[in-house]
Design an enzyme around this catalytic site. Structure first.
Site, short mmCIF file in Angstrom:
data_model
loop_
_atom_site.label_atom_id
_atom_site.label_comp_id
_atom_site.label_asym_id
_atom_site.label_seq_id
_atom_site.Cartn_x
_atom_site.Cartn_y
_atom_site.Cartn_z
N LYS A 197 24.82 -4.30 21.65
CA LYS A 197 26.19 -4.75 21.92
C LYS A 197 27.19 -3.60 21.78
CE LYS A 197 25.71 -9.67 21.06
NZ LYS A 197 25.98 -10.80 20.14
N HIS A 246 14.65 -10.95 22.52
CA HIS A 246 15.17 -12.01 21.65
C HIS A 246 16.02 -13.05 22.39
CE1 HIS A 246 18.77 -9.33 21.26
NE2 HIS A 246 19.43 -10.44 20.93
FE LIG Z 1 21.54 -10.92 21.17
#
Ligand SMILES: [Fe+2]
Length: 333
Positions: A197, A246
């Site tokens: 991120k 994930h």
């Molecule tokens: Fe994630």
């Protein structure tokens, strides 16, 4: 104390021996090679010096008054903060039994009295090189952890999420009978799974409303970015598949690769379950945290929809409700 650098290595060596003459002989040989040395005259002093100086290696006599060398070695090797510090035990001539007890106590190597200089230097150099390597890995992991936690800190709603995830994932992995290696991978992945991120603009990452199609496309790149960031670390080999996968879903509708069922690495499926649960069981800007029962009900619906692994969810659900140990057999790891 300064740690001398020689042959590209630094090293502070703690010599533990109740005989001052023995300590002096070793000190002289090590000093001549440029290494720094500290002393302790018994096991108790050794533990104090160890805690204070954090040496890079210990040369440890076995027979000492009070706490003997085996016990000191065992204490150092049982503590997760010190277990990677190399310990060389100094034994009497051909004391086979001492060596066996030393191995059981976790010693990394042995030297026989009288200590021969060439052998001492070779063994110390080799173990210091190994220690320098593990220190470097630890530093690299610390940098990744700091980066992952700084991303988490951007969003006050996710505070503590990574640490909780790490704990839940290890508990579930242990319950499912995963190996220690895979549980370590789950622990690391709990912290760094969203590290990608860092490559997502804040305008998207922190947008209060729903993301549009283009924004979602960018958001969905974070598992691949995360995998790329962590790939250079050899110790992350088992963590990379968890980071990448994930956000896959059991029915193949997830990302980035649209994997289905057993194609999704088992550890990634474990992390997903605890990740979803933690998201439901904590406050969000648009809703209050769900109760345990409500969160499990939502997840059950999602399992029926084909999103998550029903077997892993079943065992997670049992463990959350406090049921007995798992009998789940791990089919894929
Ligand atoms: Fe994630």
């Amino acid at each position: 104390m300064l740690r001398s650098c020689i042959h590209g290595q630094s090293g502070l060596i703690l010599i533990v021996d109740d005989q001052s003459q023995n300590r002096s002989i070793l000190e002289q040989m090590l000093n001549e090679e440029g290494w720094s040395v500290a002393h302790a005259e018994d096991g108790f002093a050794a533990m104090q010096q160890f805690a204070r100086l954090k040496p890079d290696l210990i040369l440890l006599d076995i027979v000492m008054p009070g706490v003997n060398g085996f016990e000191v070695c065992r204490m150092i090797k049982h503590d997760p903060h010190s277990c990677l510090t190399p310990v060389i035990l100094i034994t009497g001539l051909s004391e086979t039994e001492d060596r066996i007890r030393g191995i059981e106590a976790g010693a990394d190597d042995f030297l026989t009295r009288p200590v021969e200089r060439t052998e001492l230097v070779a063994r110390v150099r080799s173990l210091l090189r190994l220690k320098a390597h593990t220190d470097e890995l630890e530093r690299a992991e610390s940098v990744l952890f700091a980066l992952a936690l700084s991303i988490e800190a951007k969003d006050p709603c996710t505070e503590g999420h990574c640490t909780r995830l790490s704990d839940y994932a290890v508990q579930l992995g242990t319950r499912l009978g995963l190996s220690a290696e895979l549980c370590i991978a789950l622990r690391l992945a709990g912290i760094v799974h969203d590290i990608g991120k860092v490559g997502i603009p804040d305008a998207i990452l922190l947008k209060p409303g729903p993301l549009d199609e283009d924004e979602w496309r960018i958001m969905k790149t974070h598992p691949v970015i995360g995998e790329r960031i962590c790939a250079p670390l050899k110790s992350f080999d088992l963590v990379l598949p968890i980071i990448r996968h994930h956000h896959e879903k059991f029915d193949g509708t997830g990302y980035p690769d649209g994997l289905q069922g057993q194609e999704i690495p088992f550890t990634a499926r474990v992390l997903q379950i605890v990740d979803v649960y933690d998201a439901l069981a904590t406050d969000r800007p648009y809703r209050r945290a769900l109760s345990t029962t409500a969160a499990l009900e939502v997840m059950e619906q999602e399992v029926k929809r084909g999103w998550w692994d029903s077997g892993i969810f079943h065992h997670f659900s049992m463990s959350i409700k406090g049921s007995g140990p798992s009998t789940y057999m791990v089919a894929a790891s």
